[in-house]
Design a protein around this motif. Structure first.
Motif, short mmCIF file in Angstrom:
data_model
loop_
_atom_site.label_atom_id
_atom_site.label_comp_id
_atom_site.label_asym_id
_atom_site.label_seq_id
_atom_site.Cartn_x
_atom_site.Cartn_y
_atom_site.Cartn_z
N VAL A 190 0.85 -1.19 0.00
CA VAL A 190 0.00 0.00 0.00
C VAL A 190 0.89 1.23 0.00
N HIS A 191 0.50 2.23 -0.78
CA HIS A 191 1.20 3.52 -0.79
C HIS A 191 0.17 4.61 -0.54
N VAL A 192 0.45 5.48 0.40
CA VAL A 192 -0.46 6.57 0.73
C VAL A 192 0.34 7.86 0.80
N SER A 193 -0.12 8.88 0.10
CA SER A 193 0.50 10.20 0.15
C SER A 193 -0.21 11.03 1.22
N ALA A 194 0.53 11.45 2.23
CA ALA A 194 -0.09 12.19 3.34
C ALA A 194 -0.85 13.43 2.90
N PRO A 195 -0.28 14.27 2.01
CA PRO A 195 -1.01 15.48 1.64
C PRO A 195 -2.34 15.22 0.93
N SER A 196 -2.45 14.10 0.21
CA SER A 196 -3.68 13.85 -0.54
C SER A 196 -4.53 12.72 0.04
N ALA A 197 -4.20 12.23 1.23
CA ALA A 197 -4.96 11.17 1.88
C ALA A 197 -6.37 11.66 2.24
N ALA A 198 -7.28 10.71 2.43
CA ALA A 198 -8.66 11.04 2.82
C ALA A 198 -8.73 11.15 4.35
N TYR A 199 -9.01 12.34 4.84
CA TYR A 199 -9.06 12.60 6.28
C TYR A 199 -10.49 12.77 6.73
N LYS A 200 -10.73 12.42 7.99
CA LYS A 200 -12.04 12.66 8.60
C LYS A 200 -11.81 13.40 9.91
N GLU A 201 -12.57 14.45 10.14
CA GLU A 201 -12.47 15.20 11.39
C GLU A 201 -13.00 14.34 12.53
N VAL A 202 -12.17 14.14 13.55
CA VAL A 202 -12.57 13.31 14.68
C VAL A 202 -12.98 14.14 15.89
N ILE A 203 -12.40 15.31 16.03
CA ILE A 203 -12.86 16.34 16.95
C ILE A 203 -12.58 17.66 16.23
N PRO A 204 -13.23 18.75 16.60
CA PRO A 204 -12.99 20.01 15.89
C PRO A 204 -11.50 20.36 15.83
N GLY A 205 -11.00 20.55 14.60
CA GLY A 205 -9.62 20.94 14.39
C GLY A 205 -8.63 19.80 14.26
N VAL A 206 -9.08 18.55 14.46
CA VAL A 206 -8.21 17.37 14.36
C VAL A 206 -8.82 16.38 13.38
N SER A 207 -8.04 16.05 12.32
CA SER A 207 -8.49 15.10 11.31
C SER A 207 -7.49 13.96 11.22
N LYS A 208 -8.01 12.76 10.91
CA LYS A 208 -7.16 11.58 10.82
C LYS A 208 -7.44 10.77 9.56
N CYS A 209 -6.41 10.07 9.11
CA CYS A 209 -6.53 9.06 8.07
C CYS A 209 -5.88 7.81 8.64
N ALA A 210 -6.69 6.83 9.05
CA ALA A 210 -6.16 5.59 9.61
C ALA A 210 -5.44 4.81 8.52
N LEU A 211 -4.24 4.35 8.82
CA LEU A 211 -3.43 3.62 7.84
C LEU A 211 -3.38 2.12 8.13
N TRP A 212 -3.30 1.77 9.39
CA TRP A 212 -3.26 0.36 9.77
C TRP A 212 -3.72 0.21 11.21
N GLY A 213 -4.10 -0.99 11.57
CA GLY A 213 -4.52 -1.29 12.94
C GLY A 213 -5.89 -0.76 13.25
N GLY A 214 -6.19 -0.68 14.53
CA GLY A 214 -7.49 -0.21 14.97
C GLY A 214 -7.35 0.70 16.17
N ALA A 215 -7.78 1.93 16.05
CA ALA A 215 -7.64 2.91 17.13
C ALA A 215 -8.41 2.50 18.39
N ASP A 216 -9.47 1.73 18.22
CA ASP A 216 -10.28 1.34 19.37
C ASP A 216 -9.67 0.18 20.16
N ARG A 217 -8.72 -0.54 19.55
CA ARG A 217 -8.12 -1.68 20.25
C ARG A 217 -6.60 -1.68 20.16
#
Length: 135
Positions: free
Chosen positions: A24-51
């Motif tokens: 897998v290749h992901v470019s950080a500047p063009s990755a798909a981000y989702k706002e998780v709290i106001p002002g903070v966005s994430k693009c999960a790459l691997w694993g699981g944030a909940d576990r």
């Protein structure tokens, strides 16, 4: 003192990309981000944030301030653009591109992005990713 626990579940963050056995290749500047709290966005790459464990690209909007908090697990960061600014204890530290901060589990700290350009960084944790706000 009151603590609030927030868990960023991978299922709720767009961009979960890595799958075992696949390149897998992901470019950080063009990755798909989702706002998780106001002002903070994430693009999960691997694993699981909940576990955990988990790895993600994270963006802080310019001037984004994350009030005093801790994480249950260690956090490792590599800054890609802008600056990740944190204060643990009495010293504020500015971490720029190509720099690495390590924040041990349970360390009370405040974090923010640069006032003009924010921050873009890769972060990973050996366990679930959570934010425990300290009142």
């Amino acid at each position: 003192m009151r603590t609030i626990l927030i868990i960023f579940a991978a299922a709720g963050v767009s961009g979960f990309l890595a799958q075992e056995g696949k390149v897998v290749h992901v470019s950080a500047p063009s990755a798909a981000y989702k706002e998780v709290i106001p002002g903070v966005s994430k693009c999960a790459l691997w694993g699981g944030a909940d576990r955990g464990p988990v790895g993600a690209f994270t963006r802080f909007a310019p001037g984004q301030m994350n009030r005093l908090h801790t994480h249950t697990n260690d956090i490792r960061i590599v800054v890609l653009e802008g600056a990740y600014i944190y204060k643990a204890g009495g010293e504020e530290i500015r971490v720029g591109p190509k720099e690495f901060p390590f924040i041990p589990a349970g360390t009370p700290h405040v974090s923010r992005g640069d006032d003009k350009v924010g921050a873009l960084f890769y972060e990973e944790s050996p366990g679930k990713f959570d934010v425990n706000y300290v009142a």
